[in-house]
Design a protein around this motif. Structure first.
Motif, PDB file in Angstrom:
ATOM      1  N   ASP A 128       2.574  -3.624   2.905  1.00 54.94           N
ATOM      2  CA  ASP A 128       1.346  -3.128   2.280  1.00 54.94           C
ATOM      3  C   ASP A 128       1.619  -1.925   1.382  1.00 54.94           C
ATOM      4  N   ASP A 132       0.888  -1.713  -2.628  1.00 56.91           N
ATOM      5  CA  ASP A 132       0.177  -0.589  -3.249  1.00 56.91           C
ATOM      6  C   ASP A 132       0.997  -0.003  -4.395  1.00 56.91           C
ATOM      7  N   TRP A 133       2.293   0.165  -4.171  1.00 57.56           N
ATOM      8  CA  TRP A 133       3.192   0.680  -5.210  1.00 57.56           C
ATOM      9  C   TRP A 133       3.153  -0.223  -6.436  1.00 57.56           C
ATOM     10  N   ARG A 135       0.852  -2.155  -7.413  1.00 62.15           N
ATOM     11  CA  ARG A 135      -0.465  -2.167  -8.061  1.00 62.15           C
ATOM     12  C   ARG A 135      -0.605  -1.022  -9.066  1.00 62.15           C
ATOM     13  N   PHE A 138       1.163   4.264  -6.991  1.00 59.14           N
ATOM     14  CA  PHE A 138       0.514   5.343  -6.231  1.00 59.14           C
ATOM     15  C   PHE A 138      -0.205   6.328  -7.133  1.00 59.14           C
ATOM     16  N   GLU A 140      -3.432   5.851  -8.544  1.00 57.25           N
ATOM     17  CA  GLU A 140      -4.897   5.820  -8.508  1.00 57.25           C
ATOM     18  C   GLU A 140      -5.443   7.095  -7.878  1.00 57.25           C
TER      19      GLU A 140
END
Length: 148
Positions: A128, A132-133, A135, A138, A140
């Motif tokens: 997960d 996230d990375w 996307r 980090f 956002e």
């Protein structure tokens, strides 16, 4: 004992993730390992009987560092901040594999203490983090902090 313990973890991962065909690699003098792809993320599980006989290593590929991204400075700072964990005996660390260029999250577990169920949970937490990375690197939350 090492091979049997690693096989137990490998079998537990296979059962939990409903995958088949994971096999232990036993390199001569190198690690005993198994590898899988979870949600498109590379996961390597390694044990080094000679140099670290009491531990197991979980390496999860986050992806390549986006060197051309104008936010590269903030992205690198975000990675460094991941390494600043509260006091823990073996906190996860982030690094860059010089051979592949991949950013890697590495976790270390005592081999005798880790259960297949706990290990599966650790894999999913790390996967997960990798997703996230991928996307937004980090960024956002960092942008939310700037925008106020």
């Amino acid at each position: 004992m090492t091979v049997e313990r690693m096989q137990e973890l490998c079998d537990g991962v296979c059962d939990a993730f409903r995958v088949s065909g994971l096999q232990l690699d036993e390199g001569y003098g190198g690690p005993v390992a198994f590898h899988l792809l979870r949600k498109g993320v590379t996961v390597d599980v390694m044990h080094y009987p000679r140099s670290a006989p009491d531990h197991i290593f979980l390496l999860v590929g986050l992806g390549e560092l986006p060197l051309e991204d104008p936010r590269i400075g903030r992205i690198v700072l975000s990675l460094l901040e991941m390494n600043f964990q509260p006091a823990a005996l073996q906190p996860p660390v982030v690094g860059r594999n010089p051979a592949t260029g991949q950013i890697v999250l590495k976790c270390v577990f005592p081999l005798a203490d880790v259960t297949p169920a706990a290990f599966v949970e650790a894999i999913d937490v790390c996967v997960d983090i990798a997703l996230d990375w991928r996307r937004d690197f980090f960024q956002e939350e960092a942008m939310e902090d700037i925008d106020g």
